[in-house]
Scaffold this active site. Structure first.
Site, PDB file in Angstrom:
ATOM      1  N   ARG A 232       9.812 -22.435 -15.915  1.00 32.60           N
ATOM      2  CA  ARG A 232      10.375 -22.213 -14.576  1.00 32.60           C
ATOM      3  C   ARG A 232      11.585 -23.091 -14.319  1.00 32.60           C
ATOM      4  O   ARG A 232      11.556 -24.288 -14.579  1.00 32.60           O
ATOM      5  CB  ARG A 232       9.325 -22.495 -13.503  1.00 32.60           C
ATOM      6  CG  ARG A 232       8.219 -21.468 -13.491  1.00 32.60           C
ATOM      7  CD  ARG A 232       7.057 -21.917 -12.651  1.00 32.60           C
ATOM      8  NE  ARG A 232       5.879 -21.135 -12.995  1.00 32.60           N
ATOM      9  CZ  ARG A 232       5.318 -20.246 -12.187  1.00 32.60           C
ATOM     10  NH1 ARG A 232       5.798 -20.043 -10.984  1.00 32.60           N
ATOM     11  NH2 ARG A 232       4.263 -19.558 -12.582  1.00 32.60           N
TER      12      ARG A 232
ATOM     13  N   HIS B  17      -1.097 -14.640   3.950  1.00 30.78           N
ATOM     14  CA  HIS B  17       0.141 -13.850   4.024  1.00 30.78           C
ATOM     15  C   HIS B  17       0.136 -12.891   5.211  1.00 30.78           C
ATOM     16  O   HIS B  17       1.006 -12.014   5.299  1.00 30.78           O
ATOM     17  CB  HIS B  17       0.374 -13.093   2.712  1.00 30.78           C
ATOM     18  CG  HIS B  17       0.726 -14.041   1.612  1.00 30.78           C
ATOM     19  ND1 HIS B  17       2.007 -14.489   1.381  1.00 30.78           N
ATOM     20  CD2 HIS B  17      -0.068 -14.699   0.712  1.00 30.78           C
ATOM     21  CE1 HIS B  17       2.007 -15.356   0.384  1.00 30.78           C
ATOM     22  NE2 HIS B  17       0.762 -15.498  -0.046  1.00 30.78           N
TER      23      HIS B  17
ATOM     24  N   LYS C  26       3.808 -20.272   6.260  1.00 31.87           N
ATOM     25  CA  LYS C  26       4.490 -18.997   6.009  1.00 31.87           C
ATOM     26  C   LYS C  26       4.873 -18.364   7.358  1.00 31.87           C
ATOM     27  O   LYS C  26       5.931 -18.668   7.885  1.00 31.87           O
ATOM     28  CB  LYS C  26       3.626 -18.125   5.115  1.00 31.87           C
ATOM     29  CG  LYS C  26       3.331 -18.862   3.775  1.00 31.87           C
ATOM     30  CD  LYS C  26       2.627 -18.031   2.757  1.00 31.87           C
ATOM     31  CE  LYS C  26       1.961 -18.832   1.651  1.00 31.87           C
ATOM     32  NZ  LYS C  26       2.839 -19.623   0.797  1.00 31.87           N
TER      33      LYS C  26
ATOM     34  N   THR D 268      -7.739 -37.878   1.817  1.00 30.04           N
ATOM     35  CA  THR D 268      -6.286 -37.697   1.733  1.00 30.04           C
ATOM     36  C   THR D 268      -5.675 -37.908   3.112  1.00 30.04           C
ATOM     37  O   THR D 268      -6.319 -37.659   4.136  1.00 30.04           O
ATOM     38  CB  THR D 268      -5.939 -36.298   1.163  1.00 30.04           C
ATOM     39  OG1 THR D 268      -4.550 -36.242   0.900  1.00 30.04           O
ATOM     40  CG2 THR D 268      -6.327 -35.172   2.084  1.00 30.04           C
ATOM     41  N   THR D 269      -4.448 -38.387   3.107  1.00 30.31           N
ATOM     42  CA  THR D 269      -3.754 -38.677   4.369  1.00 30.31           C
ATOM     43  C   THR D 269      -3.595 -37.409   5.205  1.00 30.31           C
ATOM     44  O   THR D 269      -3.326 -36.324   4.673  1.00 30.31           O
ATOM     45  CB  THR D 269      -2.371 -39.301   4.038  1.00 30.31           C
ATOM     46  OG1 THR D 269      -2.613 -40.511   3.332  1.00 30.31           O
ATOM     47  CG2 THR D 269      -1.570 -39.586   5.289  1.00 30.31           C
TER      48      THR D 269
HETATM   49  C1  LIG Z   1      -3.276 -16.152  -0.943  1.00 34.69           C
HETATM   50  C2  LIG Z   1      -2.801 -17.551  -0.834  1.00 34.69           C
HETATM   51  N1  LIG Z   1      -3.653 -18.479  -0.373  1.00 34.69           N
HETATM   52  C3  LIG Z   1      -3.262 -19.776  -0.258  1.00 34.69           C
HETATM   53  C4  LIG Z   1      -1.989 -20.172  -0.591  1.00 34.69           C
HETATM   54  C5  LIG Z   1      -1.597 -21.613  -0.446  1.00 34.69           C
HETATM   55  O1  LIG Z   1      -0.956 -21.791   0.790  1.00 34.69           O
HETATM   56  P1  LIG Z   1       0.048 -23.014   0.992  1.00 34.69           P
HETATM   57  O2  LIG Z   1       1.387 -22.550   0.513  1.00 34.69           O
HETATM   58  O3  LIG Z   1       0.006 -23.295   2.459  1.00 34.69           O
HETATM   59  O4  LIG Z   1      -0.475 -24.145   0.173  1.00 34.69           O
HETATM   60  C6  LIG Z   1      -1.063 -19.232  -1.067  1.00 34.69           C
HETATM   61  C7  LIG Z   1       0.315 -19.652  -1.392  1.00 34.69           C
HETATM   62  O5  LIG Z   1       1.227 -18.897  -1.511  1.00 34.69           O
HETATM   63  C8  LIG Z   1      -1.491 -17.891  -1.199  1.00 34.69           C
HETATM   64  O6  LIG Z   1      -0.652 -16.959  -1.671  1.00 34.69           O
END
Ligand SMILES: Cc1ncc(COP(=O)(O)O)c(C=O)c1O
Length: 431
Positions: free
Chosen positions: A21, A220, A251, A280-281
């Protein structure tokens, strides 16, 4: 021992498989979303290239919303940049408490819990819920996201995979298990690569019939679907029948963080038992305040949701006219299919270098080999002029790389589309 050879061997292997990548260096422009500046090469003084980002997961452009930015600035000025520690050590910031209340309300659940990302929320919640149930069986959709798979693995419970969105297969697995065995069904509402939507109602009905818990990832879909933007389950009228809803703040809400919304007992158990939450913080107050402002705005943003869907439909329609192969779906994801890792990268590079259009190539293992694609995600800010530019750039790229055009799509269709777009612009600028 030459330790470094182990690491270079790993990345060489990725290069050999053509899935190493490379990240573009991009500065998003909050005032001119979805535009950004791209730094080329290593020279910090070189002029930056203006680009249009066509693959943002900031689906509604909330990351640039002036009220969201103001909330973040104000909270940072008052409370500082960081959280100061884990919630166990530093306590809950008021912004986090308010955010969790807002998210519980969004999903009409008694409680919600915020994590530092959606990825962490899936890992923490799935593993904790399943490990607290005696001899739990996890039934997991074959296309679930990596974060859900990691949560399943970490639970150390037995898992069975049901074929993607296949309700009959799910029922076969439910029927075959020991009656009364605690069971957790984990699935997504909207799958981000193909853009297809789960049969949520049918899955919930099976869960009720066989006494299973349901865990739904709406990452999503939150912000984008349903009257208040709570997701596909809200849109389909089944939200109250889902036991645990997981979402992201990164998102549709344009900021950072993840969460689950569920019963008070489930949320309290995750809060109390999940290492990925406890050790975790916490999310900094400024980020929580920005997310809170965004969730409140998005709840009432029906017009932005409609405009989002309108622009998506226009893109799909224009690409179909231009003969660019799009995987059909009924969501806001526009997967443009290429089917070859090298060509996918070449198309992405050409769009960027020649046309100033940034669409990151999607290769294995994110998608299966042979289904490599460009994943386009229009927002309400990708206006009709940008759509026309995208179509011209894609068509030029398809011809230059000799990529497959959809049979039946005629050059004249593209000409018709562009002529009608130009005519509309003339009318608009004359009025
Ligand atoms: C279906 C799904 N769940 C969870 C996540 C993780 O979310 P985040 O980007 O907030 O860590 C993603 C990330 O793209 C995702 O596609």
């Amino acid at each position: 021992m030459d330790y470094s050879s182990f690491f270079t061997r790993a990345t060489d292997q990725l290069r050999a498989e053509r899935r190493y990548r490379v990240f573009a260096e991009l500065e998003r422009d909050a005032e001119r979303f979805p535009r950004a500046l791209r730094r080329r090469g290593e020279d910090a003084n070189a002029e930056k290239q203006p680009v249009v980002v066509w693959c943002p997961n900031d689906y509604l452009g909330m990351g640039r919303h002036p009220e969201v930015i103001a909330a973040m600035q104000e909270a940072a000025a008052r409370y500082g940049a960081g959280a100061g520690g884990t919630r166990n050590i530093s306590g809950n910031s008021s912004a986090l408490v308010a955010l969790e209340g807002e998210l519980a309300d969004l999903h009409a659940k008694p409680a919600a819990l915020v994590f530092t990302s959606g990825w962490i929320s899936n890992l923490a919640a799935i593993s904790t819920i399943a490990s607290l149930l005696p001899d739990c069986l996890i039934l997991s959709d074959a296309s679930n996201h990596n974060s859900m798979i990691e949560g399943v693995k970490r639970s150390h419970c037995e898992k069975q995979i049901f074929r993607h969105n296949d309700v009959a297969h799910l029922e076969t697995l439910l029927r075959a298990r020991r009656p009364g065995r605690p069971t957790l069904i984990v699935f997504e509402s909207l799958y981000s690569m193909d853009g297809d939507i789960a049969p949520i109602e049918a899955i919930v009905a099976l869960a009720e019939k066989y006494g299973a818990l349901t865990y739904l990832d709406e990452v999503h879909a939150v912000g984008l679907y349903g009257p208040r933007g709570a997701g596909v389950a809200e849109r389909d009228g089944v939200m109250a029948r889902i036991d645990i809803i997981e979402g992201t703040l990164a998102k549709g809400f344009g900021t950072l963080g993840g969460y689950v919304a569920a019963s008070a007992a489930i949320v309290d158990a995750i809060r109390s038992c999940a290492p990925a939450f406890i050790f975790t913080t916490a999310l900094p107050p400024a980020v929580a305040a920005a997310a809170l402002a965004s969730v409140r705005l998005v709840k009432g943003a029906g017009a932005a949701r409609a405009s989002h869907q309108r622009q998506v439909t226009k893109v799909k329609h224009a690409l179909a006219q231009a003969g660019i192969p799009v995987l059909a779906n009924v969501s806001h994801i526009v997967p443009v299919m290429i089917g070859d890792a090298e060509l996918c990268k070449a198309a992405s590079d050409r769009l960027l270098e020649r046309h100033g259009i940034y669409i990151q190539p999607i290769n294995y293992p994110t998608v299966a080999r042979g289904t490599e694609r460009l994943r386009i995600t229009p927002t309400p800010f990708h206006d009709d002029d940008l759509i026309a530019e995208l179509v011209i750039a894609l068509r030029e790229t398809w011809e230059a790389l000799d990529l497959h055009l959809t049979p039946g799509a005629l050059a004249s269709d593209l000409a018709t589309y562009l002529a009608s777009h130009a005519a509309k612009r003339r009318v608009a600028s004359a009025t």
